[in-house]
Design an enzyme around this catalytic site. Structure first.
Site, PDB file in Angstrom:
ATOM      1  N   ARG A 241       0.840  -1.192   0.000  1.00 38.65           N
ATOM      2  CA  ARG A 241       0.000   0.000   0.000  1.00 38.65           C
ATOM      3  C   ARG A 241       0.875   1.242   0.000  1.00 38.65           C
ATOM      4  NH1 ARG A 241      -3.078  -2.465  -1.911  1.00 38.65           N
ATOM      5  NH2 ARG A 241      -5.106  -3.235  -1.263  1.00 38.65           N
ATOM      6  N   GLU A 270      -2.494   7.714  -6.994  1.00 38.98           N
ATOM      7  CA  GLU A 270      -2.294   7.018  -8.262  1.00 38.98           C
ATOM      8  C   GLU A 270      -3.278   7.543  -9.297  1.00 38.98           C
ATOM      9  OE1 GLU A 270      -2.544   2.810  -7.476  1.00 38.98           O
ATOM     10  OE2 GLU A 270      -0.695   2.822  -6.282  1.00 38.98           O
ATOM     11  N   HIS A 289       1.621   0.264 -10.439  1.00 36.69           N
ATOM     12  CA  HIS A 289       0.645  -0.623  -9.799  1.00 36.69           C
ATOM     13  C   HIS A 289       0.367  -1.817 -10.718  1.00 36.69           C
ATOM     14  CE1 HIS A 289      -2.589  -0.624  -6.468  1.00 36.69           C
ATOM     15  NE2 HIS A 289      -2.372  -1.863  -6.893  1.00 36.69           N
TER      16      HIS A 289
END
Length: 334
Positions: A241, A270, A289
């Site tokens: 995270r 993000e 990601h």
């Protein structure tokens, strides 16, 4: 004259897949209206889920205001392993069932993490850059590099993914440390690791791999203070995270040479903002990601979402309820 029963409404707030055909088919098979959106802001999400009976969210924030506008007895499905973009107290306060998918990409994330560890330790990005620049001096570019047998890999958190990463790295002969309140010394030893407290983990790890959830206790666990306690050549790997790291502090530590390097797949915001100090930091691998991704993982993720749509529309519990989620009629996993 009798009124027709209200048609259930299934809303996808955002998605990064080529299509949502499996989800649409599952909803329409049970007579529900299906709407797919690409929400970019909390306000767009709030409008999209107004009156929704089922909301599927990937990265968009599902706020208190959005949840307040959903239908009574609604359900929420999170496309993914974590669920920190959902206001759980608000969802639980309204008695909503909330499901997530902790098992759709564990191997992919473990593979990605192990690759980042090895690439960081062997200085592959720096060596690649030097060759492209016309250099041919491995030692000057890569020094220092320890042999694997003299390298300590530390795990902050040791859940499903962390244990898979450890298993993948064992063949290299690393020493392993674990700091996790849910893992005792005996369990750590069974995995081939030594249990230590968090402070010892920071001091001793050559590579610190983060596998903790984002909680009040773990948010910015990597900060200016903890970075100062680490070895000068230590590296940090994060596929868990983004909230675990104070990004400004990490960028400063990399720029000043306080630590040796880092590799990040997750970020506080993000996509990574253009002005992020991480973009200019040295000795840093950035991936967008992507750790979850494989062709099979995408299919699996959407298949599981379709199953949960059917379950929620039928009044059943999600396949994998978030801890604390409202209880519904339980059924054996499909």
């Amino acid at each position: 004259m009798s009124l027709s029963p209200k048609k259930s409404r299934v809303v996808v707030t955002d998605y990064t897949f080529p299509d949502v055909a499996a989800e649409r088919e599952a909803a329409e098979k049970l007579g529900a209206e299906f709407i797919a959106c690409q929400c970019k802001s909390p306000q767009e999400v709030e409008r999209a889920v107004q009156g929704a009976d089922v909301a599927l969210v990937q990265f968009a924030p599902l706020t208190q205001q959005a949840i307040a506008g959903m239908a009574e007895g609604a359900g929420i499905i999170r496309y993914g392993i974590g669920y920190d973009n959902i206001d759980l107290p608000s969802a639980f306060g309204r008695g909503f069932a909330v499901g997530y998918m902790p098992d759709y990409c564990t191997d992919e994330v473990a593979d990605h993490t192990a690759c980042l560890v090895l690439a960081s330790l062997r200085k592959l990005p720096q060596l690649d850059t030097s060759v492209r620049a016309g250099d041919w001096n491995a030692v000057a570019v890569a020094k220092p590099i320890k042999p694997s047998g003299e390298t300590t890999i530390g795990f902050l958190g040791m859940g499903r993914i962390g244990s898979l990463v450890l298993a993948r790295l064992q063949a290299f002969g690393f020493r392993f440390l674990v700091s996790d309140p849910q893992v005792n010394a005996a369990r750590a030893a069974e995995m081939g690791a030594t249990k230590v407290d968090r402070e010892a983990l920071f001091r001793q790890a050559d590579v610190l791999s983060l596998h903790a959830p984002a909680t009040a206790e773990t948010t910015h666990v990597i900060n200016a203070h903890s970075l100062r306690t680490m070895k000068p050549n230590a590296m940090i790997i994060n596929t868990a995270r983004g909230q675990l790291i104070d990004e400004a502090a990490l960028a400063e530590a990399l720029t000043s040479g306080l630590i040796g390097g880092a590799a990040l797949d997750v970020f506080e915001t993000e996509p990574l903002p253009p002005h992020s100090p991480l973009r200019a930091a040295p000795n840093l691998i950035l991936t967008p990601h992507a750790a979850w991704y494989s062709d099979t993982a995408i299919v699996r993720l959407q298949e599981l979402a379709a199953i949960d749509i059917e379950r929620l529309l039928s009044g059943l519990a999600p396949r994998r309820p978030v801890p604390g989620s409202a209880a519904r009629v339980q059924q054996t996993e499909r």
